[in-house]
Design a protein around this motif. Sequence first.
Motif, PDB file in Angstrom:
ATOM      1  N   ARG A 137      46.694  35.603  39.854  1.00 54.87           N
ATOM      2  CA  ARG A 137      47.495  35.205  41.019  1.00 54.87           C
ATOM      3  C   ARG A 137      47.136  36.084  42.177  1.00 54.87           C
ATOM      4  O   ARG A 137      47.405  36.086  43.325  1.00 54.87           O
ATOM      5  N   LYS A 138      47.913  37.307  41.853  1.00 56.70           N
ATOM      6  CA  LYS A 138      47.930  38.584  42.440  1.00 56.70           C
ATOM      7  C   LYS A 138      46.558  38.953  43.397  1.00 56.70           C
ATOM      8  O   LYS A 138      46.433  39.051  44.565  1.00 56.70           O
ATOM      9  N   GLN A 139      45.498  38.927  42.418  1.00 55.32           N
ATOM     10  CA  GLN A 139      44.185  39.119  42.995  1.00 55.32           C
ATOM     11  C   GLN A 139      43.923  37.777  44.224  1.00 55.32           C
ATOM     12  O   GLN A 139      43.341  38.282  45.257  1.00 55.32           O
ATOM     13  N   GLU A 140      44.260  36.763  43.899  1.00 56.26           N
ATOM     14  CA  GLU A 140      44.032  35.667  44.802  1.00 56.26           C
ATOM     15  C   GLU A 140      44.734  35.814  46.152  1.00 56.26           C
ATOM     16  O   GLU A 140      44.262  35.652  47.166  1.00 56.26           O
ATOM     17  N   LYS A 141      45.758  36.160  45.651  1.00 54.69           N
ATOM     18  CA  LYS A 141      46.983  36.401  46.976  1.00 54.69           C
ATOM     19  C   LYS A 141      46.298  37.564  47.911  1.00 54.69           C
ATOM     20  O   LYS A 141      46.484  37.349  49.237  1.00 54.69           O
ATOM     21  N   ALA A 143      43.347  38.466  48.449  1.00 53.14           N
ATOM     22  CA  ALA A 143      42.039  37.726  48.704  1.00 53.14           C
ATOM     23  C   ALA A 143      40.922  38.743  48.045  1.00 53.14           C
ATOM     24  O   ALA A 143      39.947  38.794  48.852  1.00 53.14           O
ATOM     25  N   GLU A 144      41.176  39.240  46.852  1.00 55.34           N
ATOM     26  CA  GLU A 144      40.191  39.745  46.226  1.00 55.34           C
ATOM     27  C   GLU A 144      39.217  38.819  45.536  1.00 55.34           C
ATOM     28  O   GLU A 144      38.263  39.266  45.479  1.00 55.34           O
ATOM     29  N   ILE A 145      39.758  37.670  45.195  1.00 54.54           N
ATOM     30  CA  ILE A 145      38.973  36.812  44.673  1.00 54.54           C
ATOM     31  C   ILE A 145      39.391  35.265  45.262  1.00 54.54           C
ATOM     32  O   ILE A 145      40.397  35.342  45.886  1.00 54.54           O
ATOM     33  N   SER A 146      38.313  34.268  45.414  1.00 57.69           N
ATOM     34  CA  SER A 146      38.678  33.062  45.922  1.00 57.69           C
ATOM     35  C   SER A 146      39.543  32.214  45.116  1.00 57.69           C
ATOM     36  O   SER A 146      39.627  32.530  44.062  1.00 57.69           O
ATOM     37  N   GLU A 147      39.991  31.169  45.860  1.00 60.61           N
ATOM     38  CA  GLU A 147      40.806  30.210  45.134  1.00 60.61           C
ATOM     39  C   GLU A 147      39.795  29.467  43.906  1.00 60.61           C
ATOM     40  O   GLU A 147      40.475  29.390  42.994  1.00 60.61           O
ATOM     41  N   ASP A 148      38.701  29.319  44.230  1.00 57.78           N
ATOM     42  CA  ASP A 148      37.825  28.544  43.139  1.00 57.78           C
ATOM     43  C   ASP A 148      37.491  29.762  42.231  1.00 57.78           C
ATOM     44  O   ASP A 148      37.503  29.031  40.979  1.00 57.78           O
ATOM     45  N   GLU A 149      37.373  30.895  42.349  1.00 56.16           N
ATOM     46  CA  GLU A 149      37.090  32.030  41.419  1.00 56.16           C
ATOM     47  C   GLU A 149      38.325  32.037  40.325  1.00 56.16           C
ATOM     48  O   GLU A 149      38.439  32.260  39.203  1.00 56.16           O
ATOM     49  N   ARG A 151      40.690  29.687  39.937  1.00 52.95           N
ATOM     50  CA  ARG A 151      40.752  28.532  39.195  1.00 52.95           C
ATOM     51  C   ARG A 151      39.906  28.771  37.853  1.00 52.95           C
ATOM     52  O   ARG A 151      40.188  28.335  36.756  1.00 52.95           O
ATOM     53  N   ASP A 152      38.796  29.120  37.968  1.00 50.53           N
ATOM     54  CA  ASP A 152      37.729  29.178  37.117  1.00 50.53           C
ATOM     55  C   ASP A 152      38.324  30.289  35.975  1.00 50.53           C
ATOM     56  O   ASP A 152      38.112  29.951  34.897  1.00 50.53           O
ATOM     57  N   GLN A 153      38.831  31.310  36.554  1.00 51.27           N
ATOM     58  CA  GLN A 153      39.342  32.566  35.624  1.00 51.27           C
ATOM     59  C   GLN A 153      40.696  32.113  34.838  1.00 51.27           C
ATOM     60  O   GLN A 153      40.732  32.139  33.430  1.00 51.27           O
ATOM     61  N   GLN A 154      41.454  30.981  35.471  1.00 54.09           N
ATOM     62  CA  GLN A 154      42.570  30.434  34.839  1.00 54.09           C
ATOM     63  C   GLN A 154      42.095  29.607  33.833  1.00 54.09           C
ATOM     64  O   GLN A 154      42.801  29.513  32.766  1.00 54.09           O
TER      65      GLN A 154
END
Length: 182
Positions: A137-141, A143-149, A151-154
């Motif tokens: 979630r921190k990486q997503e926030k 912007a290191e990874i996209s929302e799709d990435e 979700r995929d990692q989760q």
Amino acid sequence: MKLAEAESTMQKTVEATQRAFNTIRTGRASASLLDKIAVEYYGSPTPLKSLANITTPDASTILIQPYERSSLNIIEKAISLSDLGLTPSNDGSVIRLNIPPLTSDRRKEFVKTAAKYAEEGRVSIRNIRRDALDSIRKQEKSAEISEDEARDQQDKLQKLTNKYTTRVDELLAEKEKDITTV
């Protein structure tokens, strides 16, 4: 926390749970019953297996042969004070532990103990999942990874969590079978 790191930590948790299960009596003699015993040797707690050769000559006896005869009495005392519920028999050169057959009440107690160890393992795995999710979630926030990435990692993380909690459940079922088999 990366997925590979989370998986490695979950694997170590499963191994730790397996080691905890090995310390539970099943009615048969096993050297791993003595894994948790520490002997006060020259002022410091020392694992029993580093002070003595431990063998199981038959299904109901554990034989402990100290490397130094002088440590015989302190080893005997440590076993007596442990929560194993076994009485050591010292013949001057070796210590014998006779493993009595388990009563049905004692078997039920050991099954509860195994279930407690399994639950600790599952909680530990869920804590690893929580930490990894926070990291994702921190990486997503940031912007290191996209929302799709994310979700995929989760999803992958949840699959890992399910895999390792299932493994803990399988180990518990094996141990319960060992304990309840007369």
